[in-house]
Design a protein around this motif. Structure first.
Motif, PDB file in Angstrom:
ATOM      1  N   GLU A  77      22.800 -60.647 -44.149  1.00  0.00           N
ATOM      2  CA  GLU A  77      24.219 -60.408 -43.924  1.00  0.00           C
ATOM      3  C   GLU A  77      24.583 -58.926 -43.942  1.00  0.00           C
ATOM      4  N   ARG A  78      23.743 -58.085 -44.554  1.00  0.00           N
ATOM      5  CA  ARG A  78      24.071 -56.656 -44.606  1.00  0.00           C
ATOM      6  C   ARG A  78      23.922 -55.967 -43.253  1.00  0.00           C
ATOM      7  N   ASP A  79      23.318 -56.648 -42.277  1.00  0.00           N
ATOM      8  CA  ASP A  79      23.231 -56.079 -40.925  1.00  0.00           C
ATOM      9  C   ASP A  79      24.203 -56.722 -39.947  1.00  0.00           C
ATOM     10  N   LEU A  80      25.047 -57.612 -40.415  1.00  0.00           N
ATOM     11  CA  LEU A  80      26.005 -58.260 -39.516  1.00  0.00           C
ATOM     12  C   LEU A  80      26.908 -57.237 -38.841  1.00  0.00           C
ATOM     13  N   GLU A  81      27.290 -56.180 -39.556  1.00  0.00           N
ATOM     14  CA  GLU A  81      28.178 -55.171 -38.985  1.00  0.00           C
ATOM     15  C   GLU A  81      27.584 -54.518 -37.743  1.00  0.00           C
ATOM     16  N   LEU A  82      26.254 -54.478 -37.633  1.00  0.00           N
ATOM     17  CA  LEU A  82      25.620 -53.873 -36.461  1.00  0.00           C
ATOM     18  C   LEU A  82      25.766 -54.735 -35.212  1.00  0.00           C
ATOM     19  N   GLY A  84      28.482 -56.158 -34.287  1.00  0.00           N
ATOM     20  CA  GLY A  84      29.758 -55.751 -33.702  1.00  0.00           C
ATOM     21  C   GLY A  84      29.833 -54.286 -33.336  1.00  0.00           C
ATOM     22  N   ASN A  85      29.020 -53.454 -34.006  1.00  0.00           N
ATOM     23  CA  ASN A  85      29.073 -52.011 -33.779  1.00  0.00           C
ATOM     24  C   ASN A  85      27.725 -51.407 -34.141  1.00  0.00           C
ATOM     25  N   ALA A  88      27.584 -48.692 -36.846  1.00  0.00           N
ATOM     26  CA  ALA A  88      28.188 -48.973 -38.148  1.00  0.00           C
ATOM     27  C   ALA A  88      27.355 -48.424 -39.302  1.00  0.00           C
ATOM     28  N   GLN A  89      26.072 -48.144 -39.058  1.00  0.00           N
ATOM     29  CA  GLN A  89      25.194 -47.583 -40.078  1.00  0.00           C
ATOM     30  C   GLN A  89      24.570 -46.295 -39.542  1.00  0.00           C
TER      31      GLN A  89
END
Length: 211
Positions: A77-82, A84-85, A88-89
């Motif tokens: 779940e810590r890579d879910l933001e990637l 969408g974007n 993001a990291q």
């Protein structure tokens, strides 16, 4: 016994894990590779699509292959933001080659289109994939990205995604979000002991002291 089949997609590797009661596809390659990956899965009872991390060269076909194979997507779940974007990291490079590779990766992230998808299976340290037909457990390997994971297969092989790379010589990934965690993940892989290491980039080698 779980089989490990490498699917070469240009510079990226995907893998098909096959067991007695099902199969798991690991990573997806880029859009130009989708038919290659799909053909490798034909005739296999694929039950899950695992993403080792959220960079586009590993997940671009996530939505499409999930539909074609009729299987859920699993990732940390810590890579879910990637999903969408892609920015993001942070992503930095070590040495000249690492800096060039980081710049090329960012250019690809900006240029390539990613069809959104929603993972249905959240994968965490120690999770077993036996319910999907293969003898493998999840390893959290942060550093390259926050949510990078690998798979310890049968205690005899380990899929490491981009926690390690074999692009020039095998070693800790030369591009990363956090270098200290990347080195710690390399130590974690070495501590697994004797087994084959399968990379997201490059051919497999025996496990060794990664530094």
């Amino acid at each position: 016994m779980t089989g490990v089949k490498r699917i070469v997609c240009g510079m990226v590797n995907c893998y098909l894990l096959t067991g007695d009661h099902g199969a798991v596809l690991v990573d997806t390659g880029e859009e130009s590779d989708r038919e290659t990956v799909l053909r490798a899965c034909q005739g296999q009872e694929v039950r899950l699509l695992v993403l080792t991390h959220g960079h586009i060269d590993h997940i671009q076909n996530g939505a499409w292959l999930s539909r074609q194979l009729g299987v859920p997507v699993g990732m940390n779940e810590r890579d879910l933001e990637l999903v969408g974007n892609q920015f993001a990291q942070p992503l930095a490079g070590r040495g000249l080659f690492g800096r060039v590779l980081a710049a090329a990766s960012k250019a690809k992230m900006k240029r390539k289109r990613l069809e959104a998808f929603v993972p249905e299976v959240w994968l965490r340290e120690g999770d077993s994939l036996e319910e999907f037909g293969v003898n493998a457990r999840v390893l959290e390997l942060p550093g390259h990205t926050n949510g990078s994971i690998g798979l310890d297969v049968d205690g005899e092989a380990v899929l490491v995604g981009d926690a390690l790379m074999n692009m020039v010589v095998p070693g800790i990934a030369c591009i990363y979000g956090e270098e200290r965690k990347s080195r710690e993940s390399g130590e974690k892989i070495w501590a697994l002991g004797e087994r084959m290491v399968y990379f997201g980039h490059g051919g497999p080698v025996r496990n060794r002291n990664w530094h």
